[in-house]
Design a protein around this motif. Structure first.
Motif, mmCIF file in Angstrom:
data_model
loop_
_atom_site.group_PDB
_atom_site.id
_atom_site.type_symbol
_atom_site.label_atom_id
_atom_site.label_comp_id
_atom_site.label_asym_id
_atom_site.label_seq_id
_atom_site.Cartn_x
_atom_site.Cartn_y
_atom_site.Cartn_z
ATOM 1 N N THR A 171 5.975 3.611 -8.009
ATOM 2 C CA THR A 171 4.859 2.708 -7.686
ATOM 3 C C THR A 171 3.847 3.407 -6.785
ATOM 4 O O THR A 171 2.631 3.301 -7.006
ATOM 5 C CB THR A 171 5.384 1.422 -7.018
ATOM 6 O OG1 THR A 171 6.324 0.800 -7.900
ATOM 7 C CG2 THR A 171 4.253 0.458 -6.703
ATOM 8 N N ALA A 172 4.328 4.142 -5.783
ATOM 9 C CA ALA A 172 3.421 4.878 -4.893
ATOM 10 C C ALA A 172 2.622 5.919 -5.680
ATOM 11 O O ALA A 172 1.405 6.043 -5.508
ATOM 12 C CB ALA A 172 4.211 5.549 -3.767
ATOM 13 N N GLU A 229 1.906 5.908 -8.852
ATOM 14 C CA GLU A 229 0.941 5.204 -9.707
ATOM 15 C C GLU A 229 -0.282 4.778 -8.906
ATOM 16 O O GLU A 229 -1.416 4.913 -9.367
ATOM 17 C CB GLU A 229 1.591 3.984 -10.357
ATOM 18 C CG GLU A 229 2.566 4.351 -11.450
ATOM 19 C CD GLU A 229 3.427 3.185 -11.900
ATOM 20 O OE1 GLU A 229 3.432 2.126 -11.230
ATOM 21 O OE2 GLU A 229 4.129 3.351 -12.916
ATOM 22 N N GLN A 230 -0.059 4.259 -7.702
ATOM 23 C CA GLN A 230 -1.189 3.830 -6.874
ATOM 24 C C GLN A 230 -2.059 5.007 -6.446
ATOM 25 O O GLN A 230 -3.259 4.859 -6.258
ATOM 26 C CB GLN A 230 -0.692 3.046 -5.661
ATOM 27 C CG GLN A 230 -0.175 1.679 -6.039
ATOM 28 C CD GLN A 230 0.151 0.816 -4.833
ATOM 29 O OE1 GLN A 230 -0.181 1.133 -3.706
ATOM 30 N NE2 GLN A 230 0.815 -0.304 -5.102
ATOM 31 N N MET A 231 -1.445 6.202 -6.305
ATOM 32 C CA MET A 231 -2.220 7.397 -5.962
ATOM 33 C C MET A 231 -2.804 8.064 -7.210
ATOM 34 O O MET A 231 -3.509 9.053 -7.103
ATOM 35 C CB MET A 231 -1.345 8.392 -5.192
ATOM 36 C CG MET A 231 -0.963 7.898 -3.812
ATOM 37 S SD MET A 231 -0.190 9.156 -2.767
ATOM 38 C CE MET A 231 1.365 9.424 -3.562
ATOM 39 N N ARG A 232 -2.473 7.517 -8.380
ATOM 40 C CA ARG A 232 -2.932 8.031 -9.667
ATOM 41 C C ARG A 232 -2.421 9.445 -9.961
ATOM 42 O O ARG A 232 -3.109 10.259 -10.560
ATOM 43 C CB ARG A 232 -4.451 7.957 -9.787
ATOM 44 C CG ARG A 232 -5.004 6.558 -9.636
ATOM 45 C CD ARG A 232 -6.457 6.472 -10.024
ATOM 46 N NE ARG A 232 -7.083 5.238 -9.660
ATOM 47 C CZ ARG A 232 -6.891 4.051 -10.221
ATOM 48 N NH1 ARG A 232 -6.019 3.940 -11.186
ATOM 49 N NH2 ARG A 232 -7.531 2.987 -9.821
ATOM 50 N N TRP A 261 -0.128 11.792 2.359
ATOM 51 C CA TRP A 261 0.728 11.059 1.431
ATOM 52 C C TRP A 261 1.199 11.912 0.264
ATOM 53 O O TRP A 261 2.341 11.779 -0.182
ATOM 54 C CB TRP A 261 0.008 9.829 0.907
ATOM 55 C CG TRP A 261 -0.506 8.921 1.981
ATOM 56 C CD1 TRP A 261 -0.076 8.846 3.286
ATOM 57 C CD2 TRP A 261 -1.553 7.985 1.862
ATOM 58 N NE1 TRP A 261 -0.788 7.899 3.968
ATOM 59 C CE2 TRP A 261 -1.716 7.348 3.119
ATOM 60 C CE3 TRP A 261 -2.381 7.601 0.828
ATOM 61 C CZ2 TRP A 261 -2.652 6.366 3.354
ATOM 62 C CZ3 TRP A 261 -3.325 6.612 1.055
ATOM 63 C CH2 TRP A 261 -3.454 6.003 2.311
ATOM 64 N N ASP A 265 0.825 -1.203 0.000
ATOM 65 C CA ASP A 265 0.000 0.000 0.000
ATOM 66 C C ASP A 265 0.864 1.260 0.000
ATOM 67 O O ASP A 265 2.072 1.228 0.235
ATOM 68 C CB ASP A 265 -0.982 -0.003 1.163
ATOM 69 C CG ASP A 265 -0.310 -0.076 2.522
ATOM 70 O OD1 ASP A 265 0.886 0.252 2.613
ATOM 71 O OD2 ASP A 265 -0.992 -0.441 3.490
ATOM 72 N N VAL A 266 0.225 2.397 -0.263
ATOM 73 C CA VAL A 266 0.942 3.658 -0.437
ATOM 74 C C VAL A 266 1.761 4.047 0.789
ATOM 75 O O VAL A 266 2.944 4.393 0.655
ATOM 76 C CB VAL A 266 -0.045 4.782 -0.845
ATOM 77 C CG1 VAL A 266 0.622 6.145 -0.791
ATOM 78 C CG2 VAL A 266 -0.601 4.506 -2.233
ATOM 79 N N LEU A 309 4.894 2.010 0.917
ATOM 80 C CA LEU A 309 5.830 2.370 -0.155
ATOM 81 C C LEU A 309 6.576 3.657 0.188
ATOM 82 O O LEU A 309 7.794 3.746 0.020
ATOM 83 C CB LEU A 309 5.073 2.537 -1.475
ATOM 84 C CG LEU A 309 4.559 1.250 -2.111
ATOM 85 C CD1 LEU A 309 3.520 1.561 -3.179
ATOM 86 C CD2 LEU A 309 5.715 0.449 -2.713
ATOM 87 N N THR A 338 10.348 2.767 -6.101
ATOM 88 C CA THR A 338 9.326 2.699 -5.053
ATOM 89 C C THR A 338 8.430 3.925 -5.107
ATOM 90 O O THR A 338 7.195 3.812 -4.999
ATOM 91 C CB THR A 338 9.998 2.576 -3.665
ATOM 92 O OG1 THR A 338 10.825 1.408 -3.664
ATOM 93 C CG2 THR A 338 8.964 2.458 -2.566
#
Length: 197
Positions: free
Chosen positions: A64-65, A67-70, A38, A2-3, A6, A61
Protein backbone atom coordinates in the motif's frame (compact mmCIF):
# COMPACT_ATOMS: atom_id res chain seq x y z
CA UNK A 1 -3.49 6.24 5.78
CA UNK A 2 -0.45 8.25 4.67
CA UNK A 3 2.93 6.87 3.61
CA UNK A 4 4.91 7.64 6.79
CA UNK A 5 2.27 5.95 8.95
CA UNK A 6 2.22 2.90 6.67
CA UNK A 7 6.00 2.59 6.80
CA UNK A 8 5.97 3.04 10.57
CA UNK A 9 3.28 0.36 10.90
CA UNK A 10 5.31 -2.06 8.77
CA UNK A 11 8.50 -1.34 10.73
CA UNK A 12 6.73 -2.22 13.99
CA UNK A 13 6.27 -5.75 12.61
CA UNK A 14 10.04 -6.27 12.18
CA UNK A 15 11.80 -7.83 15.19
CA UNK A 16 14.55 -5.54 16.50
CA UNK A 17 17.11 -8.36 16.57
CA UNK A 18 17.07 -9.17 12.84
CA UNK A 19 19.63 -7.60 10.52
CA UNK A 20 20.52 -7.83 6.84
CA UNK A 21 23.91 -9.03 5.58
CA UNK A 22 24.96 -5.35 5.69
CA UNK A 23 23.91 -5.07 9.36
CA UNK A 24 20.85 -2.97 8.56
CA UNK A 25 18.20 -3.15 11.27
CA UNK A 26 14.80 -1.63 11.89
CA UNK A 27 16.57 1.16 13.80
CA UNK A 28 18.09 2.27 10.48
CA UNK A 29 14.59 2.39 9.01
CA UNK A 30 13.43 4.61 11.87
CA UNK A 31 16.38 6.94 11.24
CA UNK A 32 15.36 7.40 7.61
CA UNK A 33 11.71 7.86 8.57
CA UNK A 34 12.61 10.70 10.96
CA UNK A 35 14.27 12.46 8.01
CA UNK A 36 11.30 11.83 5.66
CA UNK A 37 13.38 9.58 3.40
CA UNK A 38 10.49 7.28 2.62
CA UNK A 39 11.95 5.65 -0.49
CA UNK A 40 15.07 4.53 1.40
CA UNK A 41 12.95 3.32 4.33
CA UNK A 42 10.76 1.29 1.96
CA UNK A 43 13.82 -0.31 0.36
CA UNK A 44 15.32 -1.21 3.73
CA UNK A 45 12.05 -2.72 4.91
CA UNK A 46 11.92 -4.84 1.75
CA UNK A 47 15.48 -6.06 2.53
CA UNK A 48 14.58 -6.83 6.14
CA UNK A 49 11.62 -8.85 4.86
CA UNK A 50 14.09 -11.17 3.14
CA UNK A 51 15.95 -12.00 6.38
CA UNK A 52 13.16 -14.05 7.95
CA UNK A 53 9.48 -14.62 7.26
CA UNK A 54 7.36 -11.68 8.39
CA UNK A 55 3.57 -11.50 8.76
CA UNK A 56 1.27 -11.07 5.79
CA UNK A 57 0.25 -7.63 7.12
CA UNK A 58 3.90 -6.47 6.77
CA UNK A 59 3.91 -7.10 3.01
CA UNK A 60 0.37 -5.81 2.51
CA UNK A 61 1.22 -2.57 4.34
CA UNK A 62 4.42 -2.12 2.31
CA UNK A 63 2.47 -2.74 -0.92
CA UNK A 64 0.00 0.00 0.00
CA UNK A 65 2.83 2.42 0.84
CA UNK A 66 4.61 1.64 -2.46
CA UNK A 67 1.37 2.16 -4.38
CA UNK A 68 0.82 5.53 -2.70
CA UNK A 69 4.39 6.53 -3.62
CA UNK A 70 3.72 5.26 -7.17
CA UNK A 71 6.64 2.82 -7.07
CA UNK A 72 5.14 0.21 -9.37
CA UNK A 73 7.93 -2.38 -9.16
CA UNK A 74 8.15 -2.15 -5.35
CA UNK A 75 4.37 -2.45 -5.10
CA UNK A 76 4.42 -5.49 -7.41
CA UNK A 77 7.24 -7.06 -5.35
CA UNK A 78 5.39 -6.53 -2.06
CA UNK A 79 2.21 -8.04 -3.55
CA UNK A 80 4.34 -10.94 -4.78
CA UNK A 81 5.74 -11.47 -1.29
CA UNK A 82 2.19 -11.32 0.12
CA UNK A 83 1.28 -14.14 -2.27
CA UNK A 84 4.35 -16.13 -1.15
CA UNK A 85 3.48 -15.60 2.52
CA UNK A 86 0.01 -17.06 1.87
CA UNK A 87 1.02 -19.83 -0.56
CA UNK A 88 4.72 -20.61 -0.11
CA UNK A 89 7.93 -19.86 -2.01
CA UNK A 90 9.12 -21.69 -5.12
CA UNK A 91 12.53 -20.65 -6.46
CA UNK A 92 14.22 -22.19 -9.48
CA UNK A 93 17.22 -21.79 -11.77
CA UNK A 94 15.71 -21.14 -15.23
CA UNK A 95 17.52 -21.41 -18.57
CA UNK A 96 15.61 -20.16 -21.61
CA UNK A 97 16.16 -21.72 -25.00
CA UNK A 98 18.17 -19.55 -27.41
CA UNK A 99 16.20 -17.40 -29.85
CA UNK A 100 17.43 -19.53 -32.77
CA UNK A 101 15.84 -22.64 -31.21
CA UNK A 102 12.67 -21.21 -29.69
CA UNK A 103 9.54 -19.28 -30.51
CA UNK A 104 10.42 -16.47 -28.06
CA UNK A 105 12.57 -13.81 -29.70
CA UNK A 106 12.25 -11.08 -27.06
CA UNK A 107 13.35 -10.84 -23.42
CA UNK A 108 11.03 -11.79 -20.57
CA UNK A 109 10.16 -8.85 -18.30
CA UNK A 110 11.45 -9.57 -14.80
CA UNK A 111 8.76 -8.38 -12.38
CA UNK A 112 6.07 -11.06 -12.48
CA UNK A 113 4.37 -10.16 -15.77
CA UNK A 114 4.65 -13.45 -17.69
CA UNK A 115 2.32 -16.37 -16.85
CA UNK A 116 3.78 -19.36 -18.68
CA UNK A 117 2.74 -22.99 -18.44
CA UNK A 118 4.94 -25.54 -16.68
CA UNK A 119 5.32 -29.29 -16.97
CA UNK A 120 5.88 -30.32 -13.35
CA UNK A 121 5.07 -34.04 -13.56
CA UNK A 122 1.28 -33.85 -13.27
CA UNK A 123 -0.96 -35.88 -15.59
CA UNK A 124 -4.44 -35.44 -17.02
CA UNK A 125 -7.12 -38.08 -16.23
CA UNK A 126 -6.23 -39.73 -19.57
CA UNK A 127 -2.53 -39.95 -18.65
CA UNK A 128 -1.28 -37.10 -20.83
CA UNK A 129 1.21 -34.60 -19.34
CA UNK A 130 -0.69 -31.71 -17.73
CA UNK A 131 0.61 -28.16 -17.85
CA UNK A 132 0.20 -25.88 -14.84
CA UNK A 133 0.25 -22.07 -14.95
CA UNK A 134 2.55 -20.02 -12.71
CA UNK A 135 3.60 -16.38 -12.91
CA UNK A 136 7.33 -15.82 -13.21
CA UNK A 137 9.48 -13.27 -11.34
CA UNK A 138 13.08 -13.02 -12.55
CA UNK A 139 15.36 -12.17 -9.62
CA UNK A 140 17.96 -9.38 -9.72
CA UNK A 141 17.45 -8.34 -13.33
CA UNK A 142 14.72 -6.42 -15.17
CA UNK A 143 14.80 -8.79 -18.19
CA UNK A 144 15.84 -12.32 -19.10
CA UNK A 145 17.06 -12.65 -22.69
CA UNK A 146 16.41 -15.74 -24.85
CA UNK A 147 19.20 -18.20 -24.09
CA UNK A 148 19.75 -16.52 -20.71
CA UNK A 149 19.83 -18.05 -17.27
CA UNK A 150 18.60 -16.63 -13.95
CA UNK A 151 17.11 -17.45 -10.59
CA UNK A 152 13.34 -17.08 -10.71
CA UNK A 153 10.38 -17.25 -8.37
CA UNK A 154 7.13 -18.94 -9.35
CA UNK A 155 3.60 -18.08 -8.23
CA UNK A 156 1.28 -20.95 -9.25
CA UNK A 157 -2.30 -20.24 -10.25
CA UNK A 158 -3.25 -23.35 -8.23
CA UNK A 159 -0.61 -23.91 -5.51
CA UNK A 160 -2.13 -27.29 -4.54
CA UNK A 161 -0.99 -28.71 -7.91
CA UNK A 162 2.65 -27.89 -7.03
CA UNK A 163 2.92 -29.56 -3.61
CA UNK A 164 4.85 -32.62 -4.83
CA UNK A 165 7.82 -30.63 -6.14
CA UNK A 166 11.24 -31.40 -4.65
CA UNK A 167 14.52 -29.46 -4.65
CA UNK A 168 16.64 -30.56 -7.60
CA UNK A 169 13.60 -31.55 -9.67
CA UNK A 170 13.70 -30.44 -13.32
CA UNK A 171 10.57 -28.78 -14.73
CA UNK A 172 9.97 -27.27 -18.16
CA UNK A 173 8.48 -23.94 -19.21
CA UNK A 174 6.08 -23.60 -22.14
CA UNK A 175 4.48 -20.56 -23.73
CA UNK A 176 2.80 -22.80 -26.29
CA UNK A 177 3.27 -26.53 -26.98
CA UNK A 178 6.98 -26.05 -27.63
CA UNK A 179 9.67 -26.04 -24.94
CA UNK A 180 10.61 -22.47 -23.90
CA UNK A 181 13.01 -23.26 -21.07
CA UNK A 182 14.16 -25.68 -18.39
CA UNK A 183 14.29 -24.98 -14.66
CA UNK A 184 15.79 -26.78 -11.68
CA UNK A 185 13.96 -26.31 -8.38
CA UNK A 186 16.29 -24.57 -5.91
CA UNK A 187 14.07 -23.89 -2.91
CA UNK A 188 10.62 -24.72 -1.60
CA UNK A 189 9.11 -23.10 1.48
CA UNK A 190 5.63 -23.88 2.61
CA UNK A 191 3.20 -21.13 3.55
CA UNK A 192 3.70 -19.44 6.91
CA UNK A 193 0.03 -18.42 7.05
CA UNK A 194 -2.58 -20.81 8.38
CA UNK A 195 -5.48 -20.91 5.90
CA UNK A 196 -8.89 -19.93 7.26
CA UNK A 197 -11.21 -22.80 8.18
Amino acid sequence: MDVPRLLEAASLLVPEEIATENDITVNDVWEYLTHDEWEVALGLLEELGDVQPLPLSFWETLATAAEQMRFEVSAAWCHWRSYETRNGVIRADLTLRPAADARRQTPIAGPGVLRPMWSIGNRTPTGEPALNIARLWVERTPFLEPGGRASVRLAPLDPSQWRRLLPGQVITMHEDRSLAGTAVILELQRSVVTPPT
